[in-house]
Design a protein around this motif. Structure first.
Motif, PDB file in Angstrom:
ATOM      1  N   HIS A   1     121.527  84.053  27.163  1.00  0.00           N
ATOM      2  CA  HIS A   1     122.250  83.314  28.194  1.00  0.00           C
ATOM      3  C   HIS A   1     122.137  81.812  27.930  1.00  0.00           C
ATOM      4  CE1 HIS A   1     122.510  81.582  32.350  1.00  0.00           C
ATOM      5  NE2 HIS A   1     123.512  82.415  32.469  1.00  0.00           N
TER       6      HIS A   1
ATOM      7  N   ASN B   1     124.189  80.897  24.798  1.00  0.00           N
ATOM      8  CA  ASN B   1     125.605  80.968  25.148  1.00  0.00           C
ATOM      9  C   ASN B   1     126.041  79.652  25.789  1.00  0.00           C
ATOM     10  OD1 ASN B   1     128.185  82.257  26.039  1.00  0.00           O
ATOM     11  ND2 ASN B   1     127.239  81.957  28.037  1.00  0.00           N
TER      12      ASN B   1
ATOM     13  N   TYR C   1     124.006  89.836  21.929  1.00  0.00           N
ATOM     14  CA  TYR C   1     123.896  90.110  23.362  1.00  0.00           C
ATOM     15  C   TYR C   1     124.512  91.465  23.705  1.00  0.00           C
ATOM     16  CZ  TYR C   1     125.397  89.619  28.318  1.00  0.00           C
ATOM     17  OH  TYR C   1     125.665  89.820  29.648  1.00  0.00           O
TER      18      TYR C   1
ATOM     19  N   SER D   1     119.259  90.434  43.512  1.00  0.00           N
ATOM     20  CA  SER D   1     119.908  90.486  42.201  1.00  0.00           C
ATOM     21  C   SER D   1     118.932  90.838  41.082  1.00  0.00           C
ATOM     22  CB  SER D   1     120.608  89.157  41.901  1.00  0.00           C
ATOM     23  OG  SER D   1     119.691  88.102  42.015  1.00  0.00           O
TER      24      SER D   1
ATOM     25  N   TYR E   1     123.311  93.147  40.660  1.00  0.00           N
ATOM     26  CA  TYR E   1     124.171  92.065  41.119  1.00  0.00           C
ATOM     27  C   TYR E   1     125.088  92.580  42.216  1.00  0.00           C
ATOM     28  CZ  TYR E   1     122.802  89.745  36.756  1.00  0.00           C
ATOM     29  OH  TYR E   1     122.109  89.160  35.739  1.00  0.00           O
TER      30      TYR E   1
ATOM     31  N   GLN F   1     129.833  89.544  41.525  1.00  0.00           N
ATOM     32  CA  GLN F   1     129.151  89.107  40.300  1.00  0.00           C
ATOM     33  C   GLN F   1     129.477  90.062  39.150  1.00  0.00           C
ATOM     34  OE1 GLN F   1     125.103  88.867  42.116  1.00  0.00           O
ATOM     35  NE2 GLN F   1     124.843  87.075  40.808  1.00  0.00           N
TER      36      GLN F   1
ATOM     37  N   TYR G   1     131.125  88.661  35.825  1.00  0.00           N
ATOM     38  CA  TYR G   1     130.393  88.715  34.556  1.00  0.00           C
ATOM     39  C   TYR G   1     131.136  89.594  33.556  1.00  0.00           C
ATOM     40  CZ  TYR G   1     126.522  86.712  37.281  1.00  0.00           C
ATOM     41  OH  TYR G   1     125.750  85.920  38.081  1.00  0.00           O
TER      42      TYR G   1
ATOM     43  N   THR H   1     132.069  78.914  35.331  1.00  0.00           N
ATOM     44  CA  THR H   1     130.738  78.305  35.239  1.00  0.00           C
ATOM     45  C   THR H   1     130.455  77.467  36.479  1.00  0.00           C
ATOM     46  OG1 THR H   1     130.990  78.242  32.845  1.00  0.00           O
ATOM     47  CG2 THR H   1     129.236  76.892  33.774  1.00  0.00           C
TER      48      THR H   1
ATOM     49  N   HIS I   1     129.824  79.824  39.423  1.00  0.00           N
ATOM     50  CA  HIS I   1     128.588  80.542  39.091  1.00  0.00           C
ATOM     51  C   HIS I   1     127.358  79.658  39.361  1.00  0.00           C
ATOM     52  CE1 HIS I   1     125.963  83.075  36.666  1.00  0.00           C
ATOM     53  NE2 HIS I   1     125.835  82.193  35.697  1.00  0.00           N
ATOM     54  N   VAL I   2     127.402  78.428  38.846  1.00  0.00           N
ATOM     55  CA  VAL I   2     126.221  77.573  38.984  1.00  0.00           C
ATOM     56  C   VAL I   2     126.053  77.128  40.446  1.00  0.00           C
ATOM     57  CG1 VAL I   2     125.127  75.416  38.234  1.00  0.00           C
ATOM     58  CG2 VAL I   2     126.298  76.856  36.571  1.00  0.00           C
TER      59      VAL I   2
ATOM     60  N   ASN J   1     116.620  82.870  41.781  1.00  0.00           N
ATOM     61  CA  ASN J   1     117.643  83.108  40.746  1.00  0.00           C
ATOM     62  C   ASN J   1     117.224  82.510  39.408  1.00  0.00           C
ATOM     63  OD1 ASN J   1     119.312  84.387  42.555  1.00  0.00           O
ATOM     64  ND2 ASN J   1     120.467  82.537  43.065  1.00  0.00           N
TER      65      ASN J   1
ATOM     66  N   HIS K   1     114.657  84.448  37.677  1.00  0.00           N
ATOM     67  CA  HIS K   1     115.221  85.656  37.046  1.00  0.00           C
ATOM     68  C   HIS K   1     115.698  85.338  35.629  1.00  0.00           C
ATOM     69  CE1 HIS K   1     116.473  87.629  41.162  1.00  0.00           C
ATOM     70  NE2 HIS K   1     115.169  87.563  40.995  1.00  0.00           N
ATOM     71  N   MET K   2     116.583  84.336  35.536  1.00  0.00           N
ATOM     72  CA  MET K   2     117.280  84.122  34.259  1.00  0.00           C
ATOM     73  C   MET K   2     116.476  83.266  33.288  1.00  0.00           C
ATOM     74  SD  MET K   2     119.574  85.088  32.478  1.00  0.00           S
ATOM     75  CE  MET K   2     121.154  85.773  32.919  1.00  0.00           C
TER      76      MET K   2
ATOM     77  N   PHE L   1     114.615  75.782  33.481  1.00  0.00           N
ATOM     78  CA  PHE L   1     116.041  75.475  33.593  1.00  0.00           C
ATOM     79  C   PHE L   1     116.283  73.974  33.383  1.00  0.00           C
ATOM     80  CE2 PHE L   1     119.134  73.790  36.740  1.00  0.00           C
ATOM     81  CZ  PHE L   1     120.301  74.129  36.065  1.00  0.00           C
TER      82      PHE L   1
HETATM   83  C1  HEM Z   1     123.673  76.167  32.805  1.00  0.00           C
HETATM   84  C2  HEM Z   1     124.178  76.691  33.856  1.00  0.00           C
HETATM   85  C3  HEM Z   1     123.913  78.131  34.251  1.00  0.00           C
HETATM   86  C4  HEM Z   1     122.975  78.604  35.112  1.00  0.00           C
HETATM   87  C5  HEM Z   1     121.956  77.796  35.912  1.00  0.00           C
HETATM   88  C6  HEM Z   1     123.112  80.035  35.150  1.00  0.00           C
HETATM   89  C7  HEM Z   1     122.313  80.889  35.889  1.00  0.00           C
HETATM   90  C8  HEM Z   1     122.380  82.266  35.910  1.00  0.00           C
HETATM   91  C9  HEM Z   1     121.512  83.127  36.670  1.00  0.00           C
HETATM   92  C10 HEM Z   1     120.374  82.640  37.560  1.00  0.00           C
HETATM   93  C11 HEM Z   1     121.896  84.403  36.451  1.00  0.00           C
HETATM   94  C12 HEM Z   1     121.284  85.638  37.078  1.00  0.00           C
HETATM   95  C13 HEM Z   1     121.901  85.747  38.429  1.00  0.00           C
HETATM   96  C14 HEM Z   1     121.014  86.370  39.457  1.00  0.00           C
HETATM   97  O1  HEM Z   1     119.851  86.731  39.196  1.00  0.00           O
HETATM   98  O2  HEM Z   1     121.540  86.511  40.590  1.00  0.00           O
HETATM   99  C15 HEM Z   1     123.016  84.368  35.521  1.00  0.00           C
HETATM  100  C16 HEM Z   1     123.671  85.471  35.006  1.00  0.00           C
HETATM  101  C17 HEM Z   1     124.738  85.400  34.163  1.00  0.00           C
HETATM  102  N1  HEM Z   1     125.376  84.239  33.719  1.00  0.00           N
HETATM  103 FE1  HEM Z   1     124.765  82.333  34.034  1.00  0.00          FE
HETATM  104  N2  HEM Z   1     124.145  80.417  34.332  1.00  0.00           N
HETATM  105  C18 HEM Z   1     124.662  79.275  33.752  1.00  0.00           C
HETATM  106  C19 HEM Z   1     125.718  79.214  32.863  1.00  0.00           C
HETATM  107  C20 HEM Z   1     126.455  80.304  32.455  1.00  0.00           C
HETATM  108  C21 HEM Z   1     127.603  80.242  31.557  1.00  0.00           C
HETATM  109  C22 HEM Z   1     128.163  78.966  30.916  1.00  0.00           C
HETATM  110  C23 HEM Z   1     128.042  81.510  31.405  1.00  0.00           C
HETATM  111  C24 HEM Z   1     129.211  82.043  30.595  1.00  0.00           C
HETATM  112  C25 HEM Z   1     130.325  81.409  30.445  1.00  0.00           C
HETATM  113  C26 HEM Z   1     127.179  82.390  32.182  1.00  0.00           C
HETATM  114  C27 HEM Z   1     127.301  83.757  32.270  1.00  0.00           C
HETATM  115  C28 HEM Z   1     126.432  84.604  32.918  1.00  0.00           C
HETATM  116  C29 HEM Z   1     126.496  86.055  32.828  1.00  0.00           C
HETATM  117  C30 HEM Z   1     127.523  86.863  32.014  1.00  0.00           C
HETATM  118  C31 HEM Z   1     125.433  86.556  33.590  1.00  0.00           C
HETATM  119  C32 HEM Z   1     125.037  88.031  33.755  1.00  0.00           C
HETATM  120  C33 HEM Z   1     124.196  88.384  32.549  1.00  0.00           C
HETATM  121  C34 HEM Z   1     123.655  89.803  32.501  1.00  0.00           C
HETATM  122  O3  HEM Z   1     122.995  90.244  33.456  1.00  0.00           O
HETATM  123  O4  HEM Z   1     123.863  90.468  31.447  1.00  0.00           O
HETATM  124  N3  HEM Z   1     126.229  81.615  32.817  1.00  0.00           N
HETATM  125  N4  HEM Z   1     123.290  83.050  35.212  1.00  0.00           N
END
Ligand code: HEM
Ligand code: HEM
Length: 325
Positions: free
Chosen positions: A73, A76, A138, A179, A183, A187, A191, A243, A246-247, A258, A261-262, A277
């Motif tokens: 992540h 990416n 991935y 989550s 999700y 979400q 995603y 994005t 999402h953010v 959150n 988690h990530m 982060f």
């Molecule tokens: C830098 C800024 C970003 C932050 C802070 C962020 C944060 C997160 C967090 C916290 C989750 C888990 C959600 C949860 O637990 O509820 C997540 C999942 C995800 N994010 Fe981001 N994200 C960012 C940028 C991106 C970008 C640029 C993309 C794609 C274009 C992306 C795609 C995804 C995807 C596909 C998931 C699900 C992944 C999985 O479970 O396989 N994120 N993100």
């Protein structure tokens, strides 16, 4: 040369961009009012009760986010920052400060003579290759670990559940979520769309615009270059919109949990995920500045021949002789 008032979106001025943002905010405020009114309607309340926003995850779905997923992540996002930066440079149609020609005496040798590319296009393609590699790892790991079950819808109830989630968010009475376990369905859909629809579309249309697409034969015209260009750019806008939303949601719906988690692969609400982060944001910002064509000339020179162009003096910058060239 575009005028200084041009925003990062080459063909949109800052002023117009501000108008777009203001318009979007007004639309959003209107949508909140409508959603709040709808939540007072009995039929809508019944709908939300029937579809609270979650489908049941299939049995065997893994719980939690593993560390590898956090790394994928992060990479990416890192590559995407550079891809967007170089894509916008290409779109700005500024004369590239250098050109790159592949060294055809080395692997992979081709029969045809390599085409000369603007340095920004070269960098765009190089980072694309890394981004695709990261994406392939991935997706393979998603399917190898069963983690795919968390982001691929397996039941049609995902559609009404997603509508329900959007309504709940817009009415500012947010659903209770966990989550770490799964999700919510909005979400899942978002995603899924990013990973399995928008990314392949970006790859196919991008390859169509690139020198690797065959010039002759059945595939030389499908899709047409015009169509590919017309789709490639809006795909970037989709990535940016995704994005942004999402953010914003990550930061407003239990930020610390959150981010843990990530960014720390754990289910806790201390500050550890936040600190990781914050460090990753520093790296992303560095990526944006690193993606400057002339910073990367030494790297480009390792893979081909680079010809630097004399820089015309620019009214907004120092004369080229004092610059980096
Ligand atoms: C830098 C800024 C970003 C932050 C802070 C962020 C944060 C997160 C967090 C916290 C989750 C888990 C959600 C949860 O637990 O509820 C997540 C999942 C995800 N994010 Fe981001 N994200 C960012 C940028 C991106 C970008 C640029 C993309 C794609 C274009 C992306 C795609 C995804 C995807 C596909 C998931 C699900 C992944 C999985 O479970 O396989 N994120 N993100
Ligand atoms: C494997 C994936 C990709 C490949 C092979 C690719 C390739 C290309 C190529 C060859 C061009 C045209 C350069 C020219 O006009 O000479 C281009 C333009 C561009 N790319 Fe990509 N790209 C990919 C992914 C992406 C992604 C993921 C984004 C954004 C999220 C993006 C954003 C852009 C933008 C904004 C432009 C300028 C479009 C315009 O001039 O209208 N690309 N890309």
């Amino acid at each position: 040369m575009p005028s200084p008032s041009r925003s990062v979106f080459a063909d949109v001025s800052w002023k117009r961009l501000l108008w777009y943002v203001a318009g979007a905010l007004v639309l959003l405020a209107g949508a909140v009012l409508v959603a709040r009114a709808l939540r007072g309607v009995a039929a809508v309340q019944d709908f939300i009760e029937t579809y609270p926003g979650h489908s049941d995850v299939p049995e065997g779905t893994p719980v939690g986010l593993p560390a590898w997923l956090g790394w994928q992540h992060f990479f990416n996002a890192f590559f995407l920052v550079m891809i967007v930066r170089t894509g916008l440079l290409v779109r700005s149609k500024q004369r590239p400060p250098a050109f790159w020609t592949r060294d055809n005496t080395r692997f992979p040798r081709t029969a045809g003579t390599p085409r000369r590319l603007g340095i920004s296009v070269w960098l765009h393609l190089t980072v694309d290759a890394l981004w695709v590699l990261n994406g392939v790892v991935y997706v393979v790991l998603l399917f190898a670990t069963g983690q795919w079950l968390r982001i691929v819808p397996t039941d049609w109830s995902v559609v009404p559940n997603s509508i329900s989630v959007v309504l709940q968010y817009l009415s500012l009475e947010w659903p209770v979520e966990n989550s770490w376990v799964s999700y919510n369905d909005a979400q899942v859909l978002a995603y899924f769309a990013v990973v399995f629809i928008a990314s392949p579309v970006a790859i196919v249309t991008g390859l169509r615009l690139s020198p690797v697409w065959p010039m002759q034969g059945r595939w030389s015209r499908l899709p047409s270059e015009r169509v590919a260009r017309a789709v490639h750019y809006p795909t970037m806008l989709f990535f940016l919109l995704f994005t942004f939303v999402h953010v914003v949601l990550v930061l407003t719906t239990g930020m610390l949990r959150n981010l843990n988690h990530m960014y720390a692969a754990r289910d806790a609400d201390d500050w550890i995920g936040f600190v990781v982060f914050a460090g990753s944001v520093v790296v992303l910002v560095a990526g944006w500045f690193l993606a400057r064509p002339l910073v990367l000339v030494p790297l480009a020179e390792r893979f081909g021949t680079v010809r630097r162009m004399p820089q015309p003096p620019s009214p907004t910058r120092e004369p080229a002789s004092h610059g980096r060239s």
